[in-house]
Scaffold this motif. Sequence first.
Motif, PDB file in Angstrom:
ATOM      1  N   THR A  25     -16.991  29.343 -24.020  1.00 55.33           N
ATOM      2  CA  THR A  25     -16.925  27.900 -23.787  1.00 55.33           C
ATOM      3  C   THR A  25     -15.706  27.634 -22.913  1.00 55.33           C
ATOM      4  N   HIS A  26     -15.762  26.530 -22.157  1.00 53.43           N
ATOM      5  CA  HIS A  26     -14.683  26.240 -21.207  1.00 53.43           C
ATOM      6  C   HIS A  26     -14.323  24.762 -21.306  1.00 53.43           C
ATOM      7  N   ASP A  27     -13.130  24.508 -21.810  1.00 56.48           N
ATOM      8  CA  ASP A  27     -12.608  23.145 -21.893  1.00 56.48           C
ATOM      9  C   ASP A  27     -11.986  22.812 -20.532  1.00 56.48           C
ATOM     10  N   LEU A  28     -12.740  22.116 -19.698  1.00 58.56           N
ATOM     11  CA  LEU A  28     -12.292  21.848 -18.334  1.00 58.56           C
ATOM     12  C   LEU A  28     -11.135  20.846 -18.284  1.00 58.56           C
ATOM     13  N   ILE A  29     -11.090  19.924 -19.235  1.00 60.33           N
ATOM     14  CA  ILE A  29     -10.014  18.929 -19.237  1.00 60.33           C
ATOM     15  C   ILE A  29      -8.678  19.573 -19.547  1.00 60.33           C
ATOM     16  N   ASN A  30      -8.654  20.411 -20.598  1.00 56.49           N
ATOM     17  CA  ASN A  30      -7.408  21.064 -21.001  1.00 56.49           C
ATOM     18  C   ASN A  30      -7.218  22.440 -20.362  1.00 56.49           C
ATOM     19  N   GLU A  31      -8.211  22.872 -19.598  1.00 58.24           N
ATOM     20  CA  GLU A  31      -8.164  24.151 -18.886  1.00 58.24           C
ATOM     21  C   GLU A  31      -7.931  25.322 -19.847  1.00 58.24           C
ATOM     22  N   ILE A  32      -8.814  25.403 -20.851  1.00 58.42           N
ATOM     23  CA  ILE A  32      -8.747  26.482 -21.835  1.00 58.42           C
ATOM     24  C   ILE A  32     -10.122  27.159 -21.925  1.00 58.42           C
ATOM     25  N   GLN A  33     -10.126  28.453 -21.722  1.00 62.40           N
ATOM     26  CA  GLN A  33     -11.339  29.244 -21.925  1.00 62.40           C
ATOM     27  C   GLN A  33     -11.307  29.833 -23.336  1.00 62.40           C
ATOM     28  N   THR A  34     -12.458  29.856 -24.010  1.00 63.07           N
ATOM     29  CA  THR A  34     -12.572  30.511 -25.307  1.00 63.07           C
ATOM     30  C   THR A  34     -13.745  31.490 -25.258  1.00 63.07           C
ATOM     31  N   HIS A  35     -13.411  32.757 -25.459  1.00 61.44           N
ATOM     32  CA  HIS A  35     -14.415  33.823 -25.440  1.00 61.44           C
ATOM     33  C   HIS A  35     -14.521  34.420 -26.841  1.00 61.44           C
ATOM     34  N   ARG A  36     -15.749  34.594 -27.315  1.00 62.81           N
ATOM     35  CA  ARG A  36     -15.976  35.087 -28.680  1.00 62.81           C
ATOM     36  C   ARG A  36     -16.868  36.329 -28.643  1.00 62.81           C
ATOM     37  N   LYS A  37     -16.338  37.425 -29.211  1.00 67.93           N
ATOM     38  CA  LYS A  37     -17.074  38.690 -29.229  1.00 67.93           C
ATOM     39  C   LYS A  37     -17.317  39.104 -30.680  1.00 67.93           C
ATOM     40  N   PRO A  38     -18.572  39.018 -31.164  1.00 65.29           N
ATOM     41  CA  PRO A  38     -18.863  39.328 -32.566  1.00 65.29           C
ATOM     42  C   PRO A  38     -19.066  40.832 -32.799  1.00 65.29           C
ATOM     43  N   TYR A  39     -18.861  41.224 -34.033  1.00 67.26           N
ATOM     44  CA  TYR A  39     -19.133  42.591 -34.483  1.00 67.26           C
ATOM     45  C   TYR A  39     -20.028  42.508 -35.714  1.00 67.26           C
ATOM     46  N   PHE A  40     -21.034  43.384 -35.781  1.00 76.63           N
ATOM     47  CA  PHE A  40     -22.051  43.321 -36.822  1.00 76.63           C
ATOM     48  C   PHE A  40     -22.048  44.580 -37.680  1.00 76.63           C
ATOM     49  N   ASP A  41     -22.444  44.416 -38.951  1.00 78.45           N
ATOM     50  CA  ASP A  41     -22.609  45.591 -39.812  1.00 78.45           C
ATOM     51  C   ASP A  41     -24.033  46.125 -39.670  1.00 78.45           C
ATOM     52  N   LYS A  42     -24.352  47.158 -40.445  1.00 79.86           N
ATOM     53  CA  LYS A  42     -25.651  47.821 -40.336  1.00 79.86           C
ATOM     54  C   LYS A  42     -26.817  46.874 -40.603  1.00 79.86           C
ATOM     55  N   LYS A  43     -26.586  45.864 -41.450  1.00 80.32           N
ATOM     56  CA  LYS A  43     -27.646  44.920 -41.803  1.00 80.32           C
ATOM     57  C   LYS A  43     -27.770  43.782 -40.798  1.00 80.32           C
ATOM     58  N   GLY A  44     -26.912  43.793 -39.778  1.00 83.58           N
ATOM     59  CA  GLY A  44     -26.976  42.740 -38.770  1.00 83.58           C
ATOM     60  C   GLY A  44     -26.154  41.523 -39.098  1.00 83.58           C
ATOM     61  N   ASN A  45     -25.325  41.598 -40.144  1.00 82.66           N
ATOM     62  CA  ASN A  45     -24.466  40.477 -40.492  1.00 82.66           C
ATOM     63  C   ASN A  45     -23.234  40.448 -39.596  1.00 82.66           C
ATOM     64  N   LYS A  46     -22.858  39.257 -39.154  1.00 82.39           N
ATOM     65  CA  LYS A  46     -21.695  39.084 -38.276  1.00 82.39           C
ATOM     66  C   LYS A  46     -20.439  39.103 -39.152  1.00 82.39           C
ATOM     67  N   ARG A  47     -19.718  40.239 -39.147  1.00 79.18           N
ATOM     68  CA  ARG A  47     -18.611  40.421 -40.081  1.00 79.18           C
ATOM     69  C   ARG A  47     -17.275  39.904 -39.562  1.00 79.18           C
ATOM     70  N   PHE A  48     -17.059  39.968 -38.267  1.00 78.51           N
ATOM     71  CA  PHE A  48     -15.867  39.344 -37.689  1.00 78.51           C
ATOM     72  C   PHE A  48     -16.092  39.075 -36.214  1.00 78.51           C
ATOM     73  N   ILE A  49     -15.227  38.239 -35.655  1.00 76.82           N
ATOM     74  CA  ILE A  49     -15.346  37.835 -34.251  1.00 76.82           C
ATOM     75  C   ILE A  49     -13.972  37.926 -33.594  1.00 76.82           C
ATOM     76  N   ILE A  50     -13.887  38.661 -32.500  1.00 74.26           N
ATOM     77  CA  ILE A  50     -12.673  38.631 -31.690  1.00 74.26           C
ATOM     78  C   ILE A  50     -12.713  37.366 -30.847  1.00 74.26           C
ATOM     79  N   VAL A  51     -11.650  36.578 -30.917  1.00 69.88           N
ATOM     80  CA  VAL A  51     -11.575  35.320 -30.162  1.00 69.88           C
ATOM     81  C   VAL A  51     -10.437  35.438 -29.153  1.00 69.88           C
TER      82      VAL A  51
END
Length: 269
Positions: free
Chosen positions: A175-201
Motif C-alpha cells: 500500500t502507498h500513502d501518497l499524502i504522507n509519502e509512506i510505502q508499506t510492504h507486507r510479506k507473509p509466511y505460512f505453516d504447513k497447513k497454510g495458516n499465515k503465522r507471521f508477516i514481515i512489514v
Amino acid sequence: MSELQLNRTEINLILEEIKKPEYSRTNLLHLGKNKLSIRDNSKKTDLILIYGNDNFGYKHIIDRHSLYSKKGYWKENEKLQNQSRFHSYLPPMDYIWLAEKIYKEENKSFAKNKKPESFDMYTAKFGNQNVPETEYTLITYKNTGIIHTLFVSENKKPFNKKKILDFQEGGVSTTHDLINEIQTHRKPYFDKKGNKRFIIVLRVYEKTFIEKWFVQFNSKEGNPIKTVFLKENKVSEYFKAAFRRGALENEPLTEIERKIKKHLQGNGS
C-alpha cells in the motif's frame, strides 16, 4: 493427490501428438494447461516438455525448481524442504534449451537411477557466460524424449536462499500513502497447513529515506497477536513502491529471519 508419473497409454498419446506439423514450426508458442498438453519440444532432438502436474513436466519444474517459486514442499516432520532451484538467468522458455545440453548418451546415469524400468537419467555439468557451471539432472520416460523432470543436482544447491525458518514465504502486498509519502510492504509466511503465522512489514518513509522493519506475529488461526520492531536503516535513495515491492519479493532476508527465529524461540530482545 496428482499422479506420480505418466502411464503407457498417456506416453503413446503424447508420441502421437508430437507428430503433428505444428510442432515442427519454430514460430508457434504452445500454452496448453492440460496434463498431456505439449508446452515445448526440441527441434534438435526428440525432447518433449508437457504441461504435466505437481509431480512431473513443466508445472512440476516451474513450481518446484524455479528460483522465484513460492510453493512449499514439506517433510513429514513439519520441516520445509530445501529443494534445488535454477539460476535467475534460466527462464521457463529455456528449459528445453538446457535439457538439450544434458540429453546426451555419454551423460546417461545408471547408478543413481532408482526406476530404470521406467526412466532414463542424464547427469552433467553445464555453464556459459550467463549461467555458472552447475550440475543438472534430466529424467525422461524410458526410450522417449518426454521430460519427467529437470533440476539442479549440485549437493550444495548453489542458487538457493539460505533457509532459516520452516515457514513458506508468500507474495508481497503493498500500500502507498501518497499524502504522507509512506510505502508499506507486507510479506507473509505460512505453516504447513497454510495458516499465515507471521508477516514481515517494511515501511519506507520517502521524505526521510528511512526504512523500518517490523514483524507481526499471528495465532495458529492467523489472527494478529503482536507486532515487534526489528530494525531501521537509512538509504541513500528510495525506490518507487512497485520496484521496492519487487525487490522484497526475492531479496535474501537472512538477518531479519534470524531475528524472527529468536523471537519464535522466546529469545528475542
